[in-house]
Design a protein around this motif. Structure first.
Motif, short mmCIF file in Angstrom:
data_model
loop_
_atom_site.label_atom_id
_atom_site.label_comp_id
_atom_site.label_asym_id
_atom_site.label_seq_id
_atom_site.Cartn_x
_atom_site.Cartn_y
_atom_site.Cartn_z
N LEU A 52 -4.46 14.30 19.80
CA LEU A 52 -4.27 14.36 18.36
C LEU A 52 -5.03 13.18 17.78
N VAL A 53 -6.12 13.45 17.05
CA VAL A 53 -7.09 12.42 16.66
C VAL A 53 -7.03 12.21 15.15
N PRO A 54 -6.84 10.96 14.68
CA PRO A 54 -6.90 10.70 13.24
C PRO A 54 -8.35 10.83 12.76
N ILE A 55 -8.56 11.56 11.66
CA ILE A 55 -9.94 11.76 11.19
C ILE A 55 -10.15 11.23 9.77
N ALA A 56 -9.07 10.99 9.04
CA ALA A 56 -9.22 10.42 7.69
C ALA A 56 -7.94 9.71 7.30
N ILE A 57 -8.10 8.55 6.64
CA ILE A 57 -6.96 7.78 6.14
C ILE A 57 -7.21 7.50 4.66
N GLU A 58 -6.19 7.74 3.85
CA GLU A 58 -6.29 7.50 2.41
C GLU A 58 -5.29 6.42 2.03
N LEU A 59 -5.77 5.35 1.37
CA LEU A 59 -4.92 4.22 1.01
C LEU A 59 -5.11 3.84 -0.45
N ALA A 85 -11.95 2.01 -11.73
CA ALA A 85 -12.38 2.20 -13.11
C ALA A 85 -13.41 1.15 -13.50
N ALA A 86 -13.19 -0.10 -13.04
CA ALA A 86 -14.14 -1.19 -13.35
C ALA A 86 -15.49 -0.91 -12.74
N ALA A 87 -15.48 -0.15 -11.63
CA ALA A 87 -16.76 0.20 -10.98
C ALA A 87 -17.33 1.49 -11.52
N GLY A 88 -16.70 2.04 -12.55
CA GLY A 88 -17.22 3.25 -13.17
C GLY A 88 -16.79 4.52 -12.49
N ARG A 89 -15.76 4.42 -11.66
CA ARG A 89 -15.31 5.61 -10.96
C ARG A 89 -13.89 5.94 -11.41
N THR A 90 -13.62 7.23 -11.60
CA THR A 90 -12.29 7.67 -12.00
C THR A 90 -11.50 8.10 -10.77
N LEU A 91 -10.28 7.59 -10.64
CA LEU A 91 -9.45 7.92 -9.48
C LEU A 91 -8.04 8.22 -9.98
N PRO A 92 -7.58 9.46 -9.84
CA PRO A 92 -6.22 9.79 -10.31
C PRO A 92 -5.17 8.94 -9.61
N ASP A 93 -3.96 8.83 -10.22
CA ASP A 93 -2.88 8.05 -9.60
C ASP A 93 -2.45 8.66 -8.26
N THR A 94 -2.67 9.96 -8.09
CA THR A 94 -2.23 10.63 -6.85
C THR A 94 -3.18 10.42 -5.70
N ALA A 95 -4.33 9.74 -5.95
CA ALA A 95 -5.36 9.60 -4.92
C ALA A 95 -5.64 8.13 -4.63
N GLY A 96 -6.36 7.90 -3.52
CA GLY A 96 -6.72 6.54 -3.14
C GLY A 96 -8.10 6.54 -2.51
N ILE A 97 -8.43 5.43 -1.85
CA ILE A 97 -9.71 5.29 -1.17
C ILE A 97 -9.61 5.96 0.18
N VAL A 98 -10.58 6.79 0.53
CA VAL A 98 -10.58 7.51 1.79
C VAL A 98 -11.43 6.76 2.81
N TYR A 99 -10.83 6.53 3.99
CA TYR A 99 -11.53 5.89 5.11
C TYR A 99 -11.76 6.99 6.16
N SER A 100 -13.04 7.31 6.30
CA SER A 100 -13.40 8.47 7.13
C SER A 100 -13.86 8.01 8.50
N ARG A 101 -13.29 8.59 9.52
CA ARG A 101 -13.67 8.23 10.90
C ARG A 101 -15.13 8.52 11.14
N HIS A 121 0.83 -1.20 0.00
CA HIS A 121 0.00 0.00 0.00
C HIS A 121 0.86 1.25 0.00
N ALA A 122 0.24 2.33 -0.46
CA ALA A 122 0.72 3.67 -0.17
C ALA A 122 -0.40 4.36 0.60
N GLY A 123 -0.06 5.37 1.39
CA GLY A 123 -1.12 5.97 2.18
C GLY A 123 -0.72 7.27 2.85
N ARG A 124 -1.77 7.92 3.35
CA ARG A 124 -1.57 9.13 4.15
C ARG A 124 -2.72 9.24 5.14
N ALA A 125 -2.51 10.03 6.22
CA ALA A 125 -3.56 10.20 7.24
C ALA A 125 -3.56 11.63 7.71
#
Length: 1690
Positions: free
Chosen positions: A485-492, A502-518, A466-470
Motif C-alpha cells: 500500500l503506497v502513499p502517492i499524494a499528501i495534501e496539507l 493568495a499573496a502569490a496570486g493563487r486561489t485556494l479554497p478553504d477545503t483544499a491545501g498544498i499537494v505533495y506528489s510522490r 496542520h490539517a491533512g489527508r493522504a
C-alpha cells in the motif's frame, strides 16, 4: 485505596479451598441448625487497632426466614491465606432457624464503633461461604464494605433475570440497586461512598487554563462520565474520588501507579522549566541513541542487531550526570544527556513502582528491531502500518474523486505514479471502486484538525498546526497478488496557507491545501526530503487523531456510560452483569486517571500533540459522527468501503480486519450461547426490566447529546426503542514549521528531546500489560451457573485456538501487511488474545531455563540421598541439554494443594540451538539406597520456563532407578505419522520398553511391563480351578500377566505396575486389602462363630437397617431417614454384655453371633473404622415404603427396567415351547386376560410380526451348565436354573402401567429325576412352572409365588455380578488397556482420549482376581453357582460380541427397539438415559477424532492405532474366534479399522463408563435387602420356613458389606461431567469442554424425567419417587445411587 483488591481470577480459596473440605468436616459435627461460615478478605476483618468487626445475617432464598445477626469477632478462628495475596479467612458458626433451608443471600455489616477515621471504615470482602451438613454455598463479594453502608447484601452466585428472581430475593435485589444511584452532576462525596451518576466533561480546566464543558450542547456534544467530587461551577478538579470497587487492585496499582501519568505530565512535561529543554536532535543517529545497544556515541544503530537494549549512559543518577560538565562530552552523548542532571532531580520525585531511572530506559520499538532506517521510513512501511499498525481503523476506500470533497489532489499529481506502479488513472480507479469493483485507492483524512484555527492564538512553542489527508495506492502484481500500500499524494494546510497562496496570486479554497506528489518529489534529494517531511507531518496528524478519537473517544470515553448505567440499573445477580463484568474491569479508574492527567488542561495530550488546548474540543467534533451501530467491526469496515458485497475484506492482507472479524465472531458466538442460557424467547428480553432500563439510560443519560446531532435513533443505535430480541443482544511525531529539506533542518520539525521523551514514556506505559490483567483467553470467574461457565469455557478455548491461527497467518511470507518491506517479520499480534505482563511480543530466547518438577513425595529424600537427573530434548532437531542434577541445591517447597506434594525448582542450561523443547528425560539416581521399594519417585510433571513462555510436560508416573532415562513428552498429541521427526525414536523406544512376553513371570515391584495371561491364577492348592481362556470349552479374555511362577496354579506375590495402582485418595476410600479381608476374615475365617444362626422373621432382617434401638418392632418404613442399627457397634465391651440369651434373641441374629465376630472383623486393615463396616444405611428401595411395595410383583418388573440389572430383559418373540420351556397358555392366558392382554400365542405372534412386544423374558437357564460334574454344595445350598415371563400392562388408552411377572420356571439338579419318579416326563430344557394366576389365590400359594420370585431374583443377582458386571465391564475391558499400553504412545491422541476410561481398571481387576472371583472368594462364597461361578462366566463369554456392546445394538438384539430405532417400552430408564449418554459420547469422540484424523487415509496410516486394534483381537480376545470365526459378526467389521468412524472407541468408553455405572452403583440400593437373597431348599410356604431359603446372616452380611463397598464413589473420582485434563491441544480441549457441558446439562433432563409421575418405571408402585439416577453423570463421593465415572474402577 492502594491496597484495594478486586479479583478477576479468584484465589484458590474461592475456587476449591482451602476451606471447603475443612468446613464440610466442621459442619458435619454440628446440629442441623448450626452452619459453618467462612469470610475471606484481603485484610483481617478484625483489626486490633480499631476494634472493628463484621456482622453476618443469612437470608433464605425461598422464604422470609433469616438468621439472627452473628458477630464475626475475635472469637472466630483466623488464619492467613496461602494464595500469595496476603488474604485472611475468618471461620465460625452461624445459627439458622429450621425453616431456613436454602440460603440465597448474606447481609454483611461493618461495625467500627471505636474508630473515627473514615478511611478505616471499610473492609474488602472477597466472599462468604456457608457449609451445611451436606453442601457448601458460596456468596461472591469482591467488594469494599463500609460501616456507612448499613447491611450490604451479597447473593449466592447463581444468575437470575429480574422476572426469575426467587420471590424472597426480589426486595433485596431492588434495594441493592437503588442504593447505588445518585443524582447527576458533581457533588461532595465521602471516600467510602458507592454512588453512580452522570456528569458532563466540565472538569478538565482550571483557573489558569479554563476549558469549555464538553457535553450538553449540539456545539460540543460528548458522552457523560461518572459524576465526581467537584463542587458545581468551579470548573476545576475537586478532591479526587472514585468508588472503592472501581479502583485498581494492588497488582494493577503496582504495575501502573495511579499517579504515574500525572507525575509524568507535571514533573517532566511541566516541571522541568529550568532544564535546558530546547536542546535539539542533531542527527538521525541522535534519535536512535534513545534505544542504542552498547555505550552511547558509538555510532551503531539498532539495526545492527535484533537485540536492542536501553541506552546504557542514561541511568540519570546525580553522580553519573554530574560528570557531564565537559560540553564536548555532553554533545557526544546526545541530547538527552545534554539536558544534564536537573532532569534526574525532577524525575526522581515520581511516585511509582518501577525505579525512577528505569522510566527513561527504552527498549527499541519492534518496528526498529533488526531493520535499517531505509526500511522503517519507507513509503511501503507507512502503508503497511495503515493496515497493521497502531491505528488501522481509519483508512477508507476512495470511491469519490478528491475534488468532489474539496481536495486539490488531481490526476496531475498521481496518474504518472499510478502508471509506474501498474495501475490505471485516478478517474478510472475511483469509478471502478464506485461501481463495486475492488478499491485500489485509499484515503487517510484528518481535515477536521482545522476546526478551531479561527479562535486559536499562535502556539506558544512556535508549533504550526496542520490539517491533512493522504491517498494510497494498493499495488498488485500482474497475477493480482497484492504487494504494498503506497502513499502517492499528501495534501496539507496550516492556518496561513490560504493567505500565502493568495499573496502569490493563487486561489485556494478553504477545503483544499498544498499537494505533495510522490511522482514529482522523488526525483532529487531535496524533493525526497520534502516528501519525507510531508509524510512526517501527516503521520503526526495520524498520531493525534489516533490518541484523541480512535483511542480515547471510541474506547475509553464512549464505553464509560455503559458501565455507569449497568451499575445503576442492573443487579449483580443479572446474567448480563456477570457476563459484562470483566469487560468493565478498571475502566472507571483508568478514565478517571485520564481526566486527571492525560486529557486535562496542560496534561500530556495538550502538551505533546499538535492540537494543543483544542485537542478535546476536536474530540467533541469527531463525536458528532460517532454511531453505536458502526462500532461493530463489519459495519465499520463496510462504512469505510473495505468489504465486498459478500462481506469479505477487499484487501487480501488487512490484519486488523481479518483478525478482528474473527475475534468479533467468537465474541458474538459466545454472547449468543451465553444469553440463550437465560433468555429462552424474545418475551424474556421484553420482560427484563433491568436490561431495558439499562439500555434506555445508556441512550438518555449516558449518550444524550448524540440525539441532538442525529435524531433518527435507528441510524445511531441500530434499532429504535427497547432491546427487541436475543439477537440484538518518536520519528513520526513531527509538529511542522516549514519545508526546507536537508537532514539537519528536517530534524527541527521533529519534537524536541524533552517532548519526545514525555510522549515516549506515556505511550510505553499505555502499551504495557499489567500483571494479573485479564485477557480474552482467561475464564470469567464471575460466572457460576454450569451452562454459563460452559459457554465461557468454550469461548476461552476458542480464544486460545485463535492465537495459533493468527500466528500461522503471520508466518506466511506472502502476507505483505504482516511483514516489513524487507520481509523481516513484524507480525500482527495486537489481536492475539493471550499476553503475559509487560511490553509484549516474542523476544530472543535465553540459554538458561527454569525447570520445575512436581512430585507427591520429595524428589530428594534425606534418608536415601536419591536425586533426579533432567535432560531437555529439542522437538525439531538433535539438540539436547547436558544432564542436570536435581539435588539439594534446588529450591524445595511443599505444595499447598492438599495433596502433600513437593516442588523442586532450579535452572537447566540448554544450547542456543535448542529452540523448542519436545521432551524431557528423567533419570532417578539412588546410589546410596539398597531398598528396591525406595527406588521410585512419583513425578506429577515437569515445567520448563524460558523468558517468554512455559512448556509443560505431563508425567503422572512413577520413575524408577531401574528405568534408565524415562521420557516425558510435551503435552501435545500427535498421530505416529505426524510426530516431529526428532521425537519419533523416543516415541518408539518408550513403547517398546512397556512390552513383555505373555504369561506369568517374576517381576520386580518397580517394573513397567504389560503382557497377557489366561485366567490360570484363580485357584490354589486346596481349591484348584481350571484355566479360563485358551480353549473353545472355556474361552475367556486375557488379563495382565502377573508375578505367578508358571504352572503353579495359584496366586504369586501380588504385583501391578505402579502407574496402574490406586492413588492415595482412592486407596484411602477403598483400601487395597479390603475385599481380601472381608473374604477370609468374615466369610471363611469365622468358622468358630455361631454362623448358622437364622433370620427368624422379616422384622429380623429389617433390624439390619432399623432406626432407633433394636427390637422395638418398628420397620424402616416408619421414616424416610433410616440409619444404622445402633446396638451393633460390636466392640468387646458392648458385646461381652450380651451373655443373656434372651437379650441376644431380642437384638437379632447379628448380635447372636456374639463377640467373636468383633475380634475377626477388627483385624481388617482398611481406612474406615472397622465397626462401621457393619452399619448399613437403608437401601433406597426401602426408604419410606412398606414391604408390601418393596416385595410386590410390580416392583420386581420395574427393577427389570430401572434396577441394578436393567440389561438382561428381552422381548418374547417366540413361544416358550420353541426354546424348550414348559411355560404354556395354561399358565398365563387367564392372568393375561385379567391384566387386559391377549393370549400367549397372539402376543408372541404380534411381536414377531413387528408390533410392540408385550411379553418379556429373563432367562438364566445357563446356570445348569456344570451340574453334572458339581458335587453337592457343602453349605446345603440348592442351585437352580430359571426363567421368568413378564407382561407389559397398559391402560385402554395405551398408557403403560407396569411390567408384571406372570410365570416363573425353575429347576434344580434333581428336578427331572423327581418328576420321572412321579410319572411325569420333563425334558432337560424345561422345569417346574410357577404360575401367578394359579398361586395368588391363597396364602400358601402366595408364599410359594414369593419363594419362586426370590429364587429367580437370586439367579438374577448371580448373573448380574458374574456376567453383566464382571465379564462385560471389568473382564472384557482389560485387554483394550493392555493393548493400548503396549501399542499406543502416550503422545497418541487416542491414548489421551481414552486415558480417563482406563483409570484404575487394572488395579480393581487385580484386586478382584485375588479376593472376589478367586477360589473361596466372595463370589463363590455368596452366590449360588459357588465353585463353578467363573466357569459360568466363561460359558456366557461364548455369546459375547463386541458389536453388541453398543447400547442401540444391544437393545435391538434384545428386541427392545422398533424399526425406527425407538425404544418400544415408553418408560425404560436404562435405555432412554443410556442412549442419550451414548449419543453424547459418540458425538464427542467424533469431534475429537476429527481434530487429528482429517481423512480415512490418516486412519489407515496410523500404525499404532491399527496395531492396537489387531492386538485387542489376536492377543486380548483371541478365544472368541474359536467360537465365532466370522470376524465381522464379532467385531462389526473385518481387519484394520477402516475409517474415521469412532464407534469402536465410543463403544469401549460406553462399557467402561455408563454401562458399568448402570450395573454397579445401584447394587446396594437395589439389592441390599437381604430378603432378595434366597438360595432355595424346598417349597413349604410359611413365613418362618420361607426365611430358611434366604442366605444365612453371615453370608448376607458379607454380601451386604461387599455390594455396599462396590456401590460407593471414592473421593476424587472422575465422572463424565469433569474435564479430561490429559488433553492440552486447544481443539481437543474445546471438544472435551463441550462434552462436559452436555454431560452437565444431561442431569437436568434426566431428573426432569424422574419428576414425571406417569413415568411408571421411574416410580415405585405407590408413586413414592425412586427415580432412575444411575446414569446421571455427576456424583459426589459416597453411596449416591448416581454418577458415571469415566472408568471401571470399583
Amino acid at each position: 485505596m492502594d491496597e484495594a483488591i478486586t479479583h478477576s481470577q479468584p484465589p484458590m480459596w474461592f475456587v476449591q479451598g482451602p476451606g471447603v473440605q475443612d468446613i464440610k468436616l466442621a459442619a458435619a459435627a454440628l446440629p442441623p441448625q448450626l452452619w459453618v461460615a467462612t469470610i475471606a478478605s484481603t485484610a483481617p476483618v478484625v483489626d486490633a487497632t480499631t476494634g472493628s468487626n463484621l456482622e453476618l445475617t443469612v437470608l433464605d432464598r425461598d422464604g422470609n426466614a433469616r438468621s439472627e445477626p452473628t458477630l464475626v469477632d475475635a472469637s472466630w478462628e483466623r488464619f492467613e491465606e496461602q494464595d500469595g495475596k496476603g488474604g485472611w479467612v475468618r471461620r465460625g458458626t452461624v445459627a439458622v432457624p429450621d425453616s431456613l433451608r436454602q440460603p440465597g443471600a448474606v447481609l454483611v455489616r461493618k461495625i467500627d464503633d471505636n474508630d473515627t477515621d473514615a478511611a478505616h471504615r471499610v473492609d474488602y470482602i472477597l466472599g462468604v461461604k456457608l457449609a451445611t451438613h451436606e453442601e457448601v454455598h458460596t456468596f461472591p463479594a469482591s467488594s469494599w464494605v463500609s460501616s456507612q453502608d448499613g447491611k450490604r447484601v451479597f447473593f449466592e452466585g447463581s444468575a437470575y433475570l429480574p422476572q426469575h428472581t426467587p420471590p424472597a430475593m426480589r426486595e433485596q435485589r431492588e434495594q441493592d440497586l437503588k442504593s447505588l444511584r445518585c443524582a447527576n452532576g458533581p457533588a461532595p462525596k465521602e471516600v467510602y461512598d458507592r454512588a453512580y451518576g452522570y456528569q458532563v466533561y466540565d472538569d478538565l480546566g482550571n483557573a489558569k487554563a479554563p476549558r469549555p464543558a464538553l457535553g450538553g450542547s449540539a456545539e460540543l456534544p460528548y458522552p457523560r462520565h461518572l459524576s465526581n467530587n467537584l463542587a458545581a461551577g468551579t470548573n476545576g478538579p475537586g478532591k479526587p474520588w472514585l468508588p472503592f470497587d472501581e479502583q485498581f487492585d494492588s497488582s494493577k496499582q503496582q504495575g501502573f501507579n495511579g499517579d504515574l501519568l500525572k507525575s509524568v505530565g507535571s514533573a517532566v512535561a511541566q516541571g522541568i522549566k529550568n532544564i535546558d529543554n530546547r536542546s535539539q536532535f542533531t542527527s538521525f543517529d541522535d534519535v536512535l541513541q534513545l534505544y542504542r545497544k552498547g555505550p552511547p556515541g558509538t555510532g551503531t544503530g539498532p539495526g545492527a542487531t535484533d537485540s536492542v537494549s536501553s541506552l546504557k549512559g542514561l541511568d540519570l543518577d546525580e553522580k553519573s550526570l554530574s560528570e557531564l560538565d565537559d560540553q564536548a562530552e555532553r554533545d557526544r552523548l546526545g541530547p538527552l544527556a545534554r539536558i544534564h542532571s536537573k532532569l534526574a532531580s525532577a524525575v526522581q520525585q515520581l511516585n511509582f513502582a518501577p525505579k525512577w531511572k528505569d522510566l527513561l530506559k527504552f527498549e527499541a520499538p519492534r518496528v526498529l528491531a533488526g531493520r535499517g532506517l531505509d526500511v522503517v521510513l519507507s513509503d511501503e512501511e507507512w502503508g503497511r502500518q495503515a493496515l497493521a499498525g497502531m491505528h488501522p481503523s481509519t483508512v477508507t476506500a476512495l470511491k469519490r474523486l478528491p475534488s468532489d470533497f474539496g481536495s486539490a489532489i488531481g490526476p496531475e499529481h498521481v496518474d504518472e505514479e499510478l502508471a509506474a506502479l501498474g495501475g490505471a488513472g485516478l478517474a478510472q480507479l475511483v469509478a471502478d471502486a464506485a461501481a463495486g469493483k475492488k478499491p485500489r485507492l485509499y484515503l487517510l483524512d484528518y481535515w477536521l484538525m482545522d476546526t478551531f484555527w479561527a479562535e486559536a492564538p499562535p502556539d506558544a512553542a512556535g508549533r504550526t498546526e496542520h490539517a491533512g489527508r493522504a491517498v494510497f495506492f494498493l499495488q498488485q502484481s500482474a497475477e493480482g497478488q497484492e504487494l504494498a500500500l503506497v502513499p502517492i499524494a499528501i495534501e496539507l494546510k496550516h492556518k496561513q496557507t490560504q493567505a500565502q497562496e493568495a499573496a502569490a496570486g493563487r486561489t485556494l479554497p478553504d477545503t483544499a491545501g498544498i499537494v505533495y506528489s510522490r511522482q514529482q518529489l522523488k526525483k532529487d534529494a531535496n524533493g525526497q526530503a520534502l516528501w519525507f517531511l510531508a509524510k512526517a507531518i501527516l503521520r503526526s496528524l495520524d498520531s493525534s487523531y489516533h490518541q484523541l478519537i480512535s483511542h480515547w473517544l471510541r474506547t475509553h470515553c464512549a464505553t464509560e456510560p455503559y458501565l455507569i448505567a449497568m451499575r445503576r440499573q442492573m443487579s449483580i445477580m443479572h446474567p448480563v452483569f456477570k457476563l459484562m463484568a470483566p469487560h468493565y474491569r478498571f475502566t472507571l479508574d483508568i478514565n478517571f486517571k485520564g481526566r486527571g492527567s492525560l486529557i486535562n488542561a496542560g496534561g500530556i495530550i495538550e502538551s505533546v500533540f499538535t492540537p494543543g488546548a483544542y485537542a478535546m474540543r476536536l474530540s467533541s467534533v469527531a463525536y458528532k459522527s460517532w454511531r453505536f451501530r458502526l462500532q461493530k467491526p463489519a459495519a465499520d469496515l463496510e462504512a469505510r468501503g473495505l468489504l465486498d458485497k459478500d462481506g469479505n475484506v477487499w484487501v487480501q492482507d488487512y490484519p486488523y480486519a481479518k483478525d478482528g472479524l474473527e475475534v468479533y465472531a467468537e465474541l458474538e458466538k459466545y454472547f449468543t450461547e451465553y444469553c440463550q442460557v437465560y433468555y429462552k424467547s424474545d418475551a424474556d428480553v421484553a420482560e427484563d426490566t433491568e436490561l431495558q432500563a439499562w439500555w434506555a439510560e445508556v441512550k438518555s443519560e449516558g449518550h444524550p447529546d448524540i440525539a441532538l446531532i442525529e435524531p433518527d435513533e435507528e441510524a445511531v443505535w441500530g434499532f429504535k426503542g427497547p432491546i427487541p430480541s436475543v439477537d440484538v443482544l518518536s520519528l513520526f511525531k513531527a509538529v511542522g514549521k516549514g519545508q526546507k529539506a536537508l537532514e539537519k533542518e528536517l530534524l527541527t520539525y521533529l519534537s524536541d528531546p524533552v517532548s519526545a521523551l514525555v510522549e515516549m514514556v506515556t505511550v510505553r506505559l499505555l502499551s504495557i500489560h499489567a500483571d494479573g490483567e485479564q485477557t480474552l483467553d482467561e475464564r470469567n470467574y464471575v460466572l457460576t451457573d454450569p451452562a454459563a461457565v460452559e459457554a465461557n469455557l468454550r469461548f476461552v478455548s476458542r480464544m486460545q485456538a485463535l492465537e495459533a491461527r493468527m500466528l500461522d497467518r503471520n508466518s506466511d511470507p506472502e502476507a505483505w501487511a504482516r511483514y516489513a518491506k524487507d520481509k523481516k517479520s513484524m507480525g500482527y499480534t495486537l489481536l492475539v488474545p493471550p499476553s503475559p505482563a509487560g511490553l509484549t511480543f516474542k523476544g530472543v530466547p535465553y540459554s538458561l531455563w527454569v525447570a520445575t518438577i512436581t512430585s507427591t513425595a520429595p524428589v530428594v529424600d534425606a534418608t536415601t540421598g536419591s536425586n533426579l537427573e533432567l535432560t531437555v530434548l529439542d522437538r525439531d532437531g538433535n539438540a539436547r541439554s547436558e544432564p542436570t542434577l536435581v539435588d539439594a541445591s534446588w529450591e524445595r517447597y511443599e505444595e499447598q494443594d492438599g495433596k502433600g506434594g513437593w516442588v523442586r525448582r532450579g535452572t537447566v542450561a540448554v544450547p542456543d540451538s535448542l529452540r523448542q523443547p519436545g521432551a524431557v528425560l528423567v533419570r532417578k539416581i539412588d546410589d546410596d539406597d539398597t531398598d528396591a521399594a525406595h527406588r521410585v519417585d512419583y513425578i506429577l510433571g515437569v515445567k520448563l520456563a524460558t523468558h517468554e513462555e512455559v512448556h509443560t510436560f505431563p508425567a503422572s508416573s512413577w520413575v524408577s532407578s531401574q528405568d534408565g532415562k524415562r521420557v516425558f513428552f510435551e503435552g501435545s498429541a500427535y498421530l505416529p505419522q505426524h510426530t516431529p521427526p526428532a521425537m519419533r525414536e523416543q516415541r518408539e523406544q518408550d513403547l517398546k520398553s512397556l512390552r513383555c512376553a505373555n504369561g506369568p513371570a517374576p517381576k520386580e515391584v518397580y517394573d513397567r511391563a504389560y503382557g497377557y495371561q489366561v485366567y490360570d491364577d484363580l485357584g490354589n492348592a486346596k481349591a484348584p480351578r481350571p484355566a479360563l481362556g485358551g480353549s473353545a470349552e472355556l474361552p475367556y479374555p486375557r488379563h495382565l500377566s502377573n508375578n505367578l511362577a508358571a504352572g503353579t496354579n495359584g496366586p504369586g506375590k501380588p504385583w501391578l505396575p505402579f502407574d496402574e495402582q490406586f492413588d492415595s485418595s482412592k486407596q484411602q476410600g477403598f483400601n487395597g486389602d479390603l475385599l481380601k479381608s472381608v473374604g477370609p476374615a468374615v466369610a471363611q475365617g469365622i468358622n468358630n462363630i455361631d454362623n448358622r444362626s437364622q433370620f427368624t422373621s422379616f422384622d429380623d432382617v429389617l433390624q439390619l437397617y432399623r432406626k432407633g434401638p433394636p427390637g422395638t418392632g418398628t420397620g424402616p418404613g416408619a421414616t424416610d431417614s433410616v440409619s444404622s442399627l445402633k446396638g451393633l457397634d460390636l466392640d468387646e465391651e458392648s458385646l461381652s454384655e450380651l451373655d443373656d440369651q434372651a437379650e441376644k434373641d431380642r437384638l437379632g441374629p447379628l448380635a447372636r453371633i456374639h463377640s467373636k465376630l468383633a475380634s475377626a472383623v477388627q483385624q481388617l486393615n482398611f481406612a474406615p473404622k472397622w465397626k462401621d463396616l457393619l452399619k448399613f444405611e437403608a437401601p433406597r428401595v426401602l426408604a419410606g415404603r412398606g414391604l408390601d411395595v418393596v416385595l410386590s410383583d410390580e416392583e420386581w418388573g420395574r427393577q427389570a427396567l430401572a434396577g441394578m440389572h436393567p440389561n438382561a430383559v428381552t422381548a418374547l418373540k417366540r413361544l416358550p415351547s420353541d426354546f424348550g420351556s414348559a411355560i404354556g397358555p395354561e399358565h398365563v392366558d387367564e392372568e393375561l386376560a385379567a391384566l387386559g392382554g391377549a393370549g400367549l400365542a397372539q402376543l408372541v405372534a404380534d411381536a414377531a410380526a413387528g408390533k410392540k412386544p408385550r411379553l418379556y423374558l429373563l432367562d438364566y437357564w445357563l446356570m445348569d451348565t456344570f451340574w453334572a460334574e458339581a458335587p453337592p454344595d457343602a453349605a446345603g445350598r440348592t442351585e437352580h436354573a430359571g426363567r421368568a415371563v413378564f407382561f407389559l400392562q397398559q391402560s385402554a388408552e395405551g398408557q403403560e402401567l407396569a411390567l408384571v411377572p406372570i410365570a416363573i420356571e425353575l429347576k434344580h439338579k434333581q428336578t427331572q429325576a423327581q418328576e420321572a419318579a412321579a410319572g411325569r416326563t420333563l425334558p432337560d430344557t424345561a422345569g417346574i412352572v410357577y404360575s401367578r394366576q394359579q398361586l395368588t389365590k391363597d396364602a400358601n400359594g402366595q408364599a410359594l409365588w414369593f419363594l419362586a420370585k426370590a429364587i429367580l431374583r437370586s439367579l438374577d443377582s448371580a448373573y448380574h455380578q458374574l456376567i453383566s458386571h464382571w465379564l462385560r465391564c471389568h473382564c472384557a475391558t482389560e485387554p483394550y488397556l493392555i493393548a493400548m499400553r503396549r501399542q499406543m504412545s502416550i503422545m497418541h491422541p487416542v491414548f489421551k482420549l481414552m486415558a480417563p476410561h482406563y483409570r484404575f481398571t487394572l488395579d480393581i481387576n487385580s484386586k478382584a482376581r485375588s479376593s472376589l472371583i478367586s477360589a473361596g472368594g466372595i463370589i463363590e462364597s455368596v452366590f449360588t453357582p459357588g465353585a463353578y461361578a467363573m466357569r459360568l462366566s466363561s460359558v456366557a463369554y461364548k455369546s459375547w460380541r463386541f458389536r453388541l456392546q453398543k447400547p442401540a445394538a444391544d437393545l435391538e438384539a434384545r428386541g427392545l427397539l422398533d424399526k425406527d430405532g425407538n425404544v418400544w417400552v415408553q418408560d425404560y430408564p436404562y435405555a432412554k438415559d443410556g442412549l442419550e449418554v451414548y449419543a453424547e459420547l459418540e458425538k464427542y469422540f467424533t469431534e475429537y477424532c476429527q481434530v487429528y484424523y482429517k481423512s480415512d487415509a490418516d486412519v489407515a496410516e496410523d500404525t499404532e492405532l491399527q496395531a492396537w486394534w489387531a492386538e485387542v483381537k489376536s492377543e486380548g480376545h483371541p478365544d472368541i474366534a474359536l467360537i465365532e470365526p466370522d470376524e465381522e459378526a464379532v467385531w462389526g467389521f473385518k481387519g484394520p479399522i477402516p475409517s474415521v468412524d469412532v464407534l469402536v472407541l465410543a463403544t469401549i468408553a460406553w462399557v467402561a463408563s455408563a454401562h458399568h455405572a448402570a450395573v454397579n452403583f445401584g447394587q446396594y440400593d437395589m439389592s441390599g435387602l437381604a430378603l432378595f437373597k434366597a438360595v432355595g431348599k424346598g417349597k413349604k410356604a410359611l413365613e418362618k420356613e420361607l426365611l430358611t431359603y434366604l442366605a444365612d446372616p453371615i453370608p448376607a452380611l458379607v454380601e451386604m458389606v461387599t455390594v455396599q463397598l462396590l456401590s460407593i464413589h471414592a473421593d476424587g473420582e472422575q465422572t463424565l461431567d469433569k474435564r479430561n485434563y490429559v488433553l492440552t491441544d486447544p481443539a481437543a480441549v474445546e471438544a472435551n469442554l463441550r462434552f462436559v457441558s452436555r454431560m452437565q446439562a444431561l442431569e437436568a433432563r434426566m431428573l426432569d424425567r424422574n419428576s414425571d409421575p406417569e413415568a411408571w418405571a421411574r416410580y415405585a408402585k405407590d408413586k413414592k419417587s425412586m427415580g432412575y439416577t444411575l446414569l446421571v453423570p455427576p456424583s459426589p463421593a459416597g453411596l449416591t445411587f448416581k454418577g458415571v465415572p469415566y472408568s471401571v474402577s470399583i
